[in-house]
Design a protein around this motif. Sequence first.
Motif, PDB file in Angstrom:
ATOM      1  N   TYR A   4      40.227 -64.863 -18.939  1.00 42.54           N
ATOM      2  CA  TYR A   4      40.969 -65.607 -18.250  1.00 42.54           C
ATOM      3  C   TYR A   4      40.043 -65.547 -16.837  1.00 42.54           C
ATOM      4  CZ  TYR A   4      44.095 -67.118 -14.486  1.00 42.54           C
ATOM      5  OH  TYR A   4      44.370 -68.069 -13.246  1.00 42.54           O
ATOM      6  N   PRO A   5      39.968 -66.891 -16.249  1.00 46.95           N
ATOM      7  CA  PRO A   5      40.463 -68.302 -16.961  1.00 46.95           C
ATOM      8  C   PRO A   5      39.538 -68.834 -17.957  1.00 46.95           C
ATOM      9  CG  PRO A   5      39.231 -68.536 -14.889  1.00 46.95           C
ATOM     10  CD  PRO A   5      39.283 -66.943 -15.066  1.00 46.95           C
ATOM     11  N   SER A  29      32.630 -72.160 -12.815  1.00 49.81           N
ATOM     12  CA  SER A  29      33.838 -72.675 -12.295  1.00 49.81           C
ATOM     13  C   SER A  29      33.796 -74.159 -11.853  1.00 49.81           C
ATOM     14  CB  SER A  29      34.104 -71.803 -10.934  1.00 49.81           C
ATOM     15  OG  SER A  29      33.212 -72.244  -9.725  1.00 49.81           O
ATOM     16  N   TYR A  35      44.342 -67.797   0.998  1.00 48.87           N
ATOM     17  CA  TYR A  35      44.043 -66.518   0.429  1.00 48.87           C
ATOM     18  C   TYR A  35      45.006 -65.706   0.870  1.00 48.87           C
ATOM     19  CZ  TYR A  35      41.666 -62.051  -0.946  1.00 48.87           C
ATOM     20  OH  TYR A  35      41.512 -60.843  -1.496  1.00 48.87           O
ATOM     21  N   ILE A  41      48.306 -66.397  -1.051  1.00 53.41           N
ATOM     22  CA  ILE A  41      48.539 -66.112  -2.593  1.00 53.41           C
ATOM     23  C   ILE A  41      48.419 -64.608  -2.742  1.00 53.41           C
ATOM     24  CG2 ILE A  41      46.848 -65.789  -4.526  1.00 53.41           C
ATOM     25  CD1 ILE A  41      45.824 -68.582  -3.759  1.00 53.41           C
ATOM     26  N   TYR A  42      47.741 -63.857  -1.942  1.00 56.56           N
ATOM     27  CA  TYR A  42      47.591 -62.398  -2.162  1.00 56.56           C
ATOM     28  C   TYR A  42      48.222 -61.404  -1.013  1.00 56.56           C
ATOM     29  CZ  TYR A  42      44.275 -64.043  -5.500  1.00 56.56           C
ATOM     30  OH  TYR A  42      43.625 -64.794  -6.355  1.00 56.56           O
ATOM     31  N   GLY A  76      39.284 -64.046 -11.881  1.00 55.41           N
ATOM     32  CA  GLY A  76      40.558 -64.871 -11.930  1.00 55.41           C
ATOM     33  C   GLY A  76      41.068 -65.093 -10.642  1.00 55.41           C
ATOM     34  N   GLN A  77      40.704 -64.152  -9.744  1.00 58.23           N
ATOM     35  CA  GLN A  77      41.439 -64.558  -8.158  1.00 58.23           C
ATOM     36  C   GLN A  77      40.504 -65.506  -7.524  1.00 58.23           C
ATOM     37  OE1 GLN A  77      40.680 -60.110  -7.187  1.00 58.23           O
ATOM     38  NE2 GLN A  77      42.701 -59.492  -7.294  1.00 58.23           N
ATOM     39  N   TRP A 135      39.145 -68.052  -8.924  1.00 55.91           N
ATOM     40  CA  TRP A 135      39.586 -69.159  -9.567  1.00 55.91           C
ATOM     41  C   TRP A 135      40.801 -69.626  -9.004  1.00 55.91           C
ATOM     42  CZ3 TRP A 135      37.767 -72.889 -12.539  1.00 55.91           C
ATOM     43  CH2 TRP A 135      38.757 -73.840 -13.215  1.00 55.91           C
ATOM     44  N   GLN A 136      41.888 -68.802  -8.996  1.00 54.12           N
ATOM     45  CA  GLN A 136      43.069 -69.135  -8.505  1.00 54.12           C
ATOM     46  C   GLN A 136      42.605 -69.646  -6.918  1.00 54.12           C
ATOM     47  OE1 GLN A 136      45.542 -65.606  -8.875  1.00 54.12           O
ATOM     48  NE2 GLN A 136      45.777 -65.972 -11.123  1.00 54.12           N
ATOM     49  N   ALA A 170      43.742 -73.309  -5.244  1.00 51.94           N
ATOM     50  CA  ALA A 170      44.558 -73.702  -4.243  1.00 51.94           C
ATOM     51  C   ALA A 170      43.900 -74.276  -3.200  1.00 51.94           C
ATOM     52  CB  ALA A 170      45.294 -72.223  -3.820  1.00 51.94           C
TER      53      ALA A 170
END
Length: 486
Positions: free
Chosen positions: A8-9, A122, A415, A418-419, A469-470, A472-473, A477
């Motif tokens: 992932y991704p 990406s 950021y 999200i986190y 993955g982080q 990418w997210q 966003a």
Amino acid sequence: MTAISSLYPQPLWQWFAQICAIPHPSKHEQALSRHIQTWARDKGLTVVEDKVGNLIIKKPATAGMENRKTVVIQAHLDMVPQKNADKVHDFTKDPIDAYVDGEWVTARGTTLGADNGIGMASALAILGSDDIKHGPLEVLLTIDEEAGMTGAFGLEAGLLDAEILINTDSEQEGEIYMGCAGGVDAEFSIPMQWQPVPAGHQAYRLNLSGLKGGHSGVNIHLGRGNANKLLARFLVEQAAALDLKVSEISGGSLRNAIPREAGVTITVAADKKVLLENAVAAFETLIRQELSAVEPAIKFAVAETILPAQVMNNASQHKVLHLLNACPNGVVRMSDDIAGVVETSLNLGVVTTTGDTVQVVCLIRSLIDSGREQVESTLASLAALTGVAVKFSGAYPGWKPDPASPVMAIVKDTYQAIYNKEPVIMVIHAGLECGLFKKPYPEMDMVSIGPTIRYPHGPDEMVNIETVGQYWQLLLAVLERIPAKA
């Protein structure tokens, strides 16, 4: 590659597997560039290859996002070609043998090319997606970043429409970069005068290996051994005791990679063989002790070799060895303004013997012009004292931090949303291309993000799977939060 493609991704990792399969070291990006161009045109995207070979690919906004500011996602096409001495690999022909190792992706015996292949992957994954929300989008893939920033130097005004640039060449998840060091190459040219090999001499090859090396910006503060400097130290210490004569010396392969290996062909009197072997063994023990915390695998080997046709005369050998021994290397100064960040450094990256010249190539980096100029002055003085020539070339500017950057604020707030934690806003000692982009596009708002990559520019390079993955997210966003055009 099957295991990598299923991570992932998935769209990103599938592209990364393709990138690994197509050789693309600096100066040899054409095959990868053609592959990307063919794919993009088949997707109906607009593709431009500029005068120097940079690729610009444009994709319309997704439905409902047409009024957003145009964003360019930027990465570089090339990778650093470094391998272990025992690895048989041609970077211009052979694919990268990447594999999953626990929480990381790495490669067998070579650099991985996650720098900047993950960022490139990406950008291409977003271009190929039909369900990622974004405004008008451009992707800029530059050539030759690792060996001279030729693509960034050659980028012309008018090719990009974007108001915002997201550079993907950072290497630590949780950090947002808003500035970087500038740099300049320094090259000493030491003319050689030769003499016959003294009667009764035997030839030996000394090889220093097993060092970690690494990125001369990202890893310069870690205190790792520089193979060129260590070898010069040994030769200066033993030149008189062994009456050794140098025929050829070489070490390192890239000015922006800390040298992992260095070697020299010498001759000594046949009756000094045991003294030489003992000196080599003692020096290996010494530097293993000195660098035990950072270089546990150092090897210093001696082996008989074919007698050379000639050796350096005393004056030439004296210049070479003492210049290498005296040349500064490593951190010159830490930043007073940004805790924990190197302000100025120097990497004695490459030593080669070609024809009648020994060439020594260094890379100076600094967050401030005066720091770079001070090191240039030091090297010019060293050249004057040793009576050799030095030239400075390829200077590139730093990327001046802009604490009021709107896109940096967007990335920071995204950021945190999200986190549920604040990212660290940083300036990186490595050279990013953003400073050069400011010349043709002075008003462009820029930021740099990326996943966690360890030991770039060396065969131990690895990228952390979870942080990809982080990253990418975060990237997706941010694209969704880009504001409307003014």
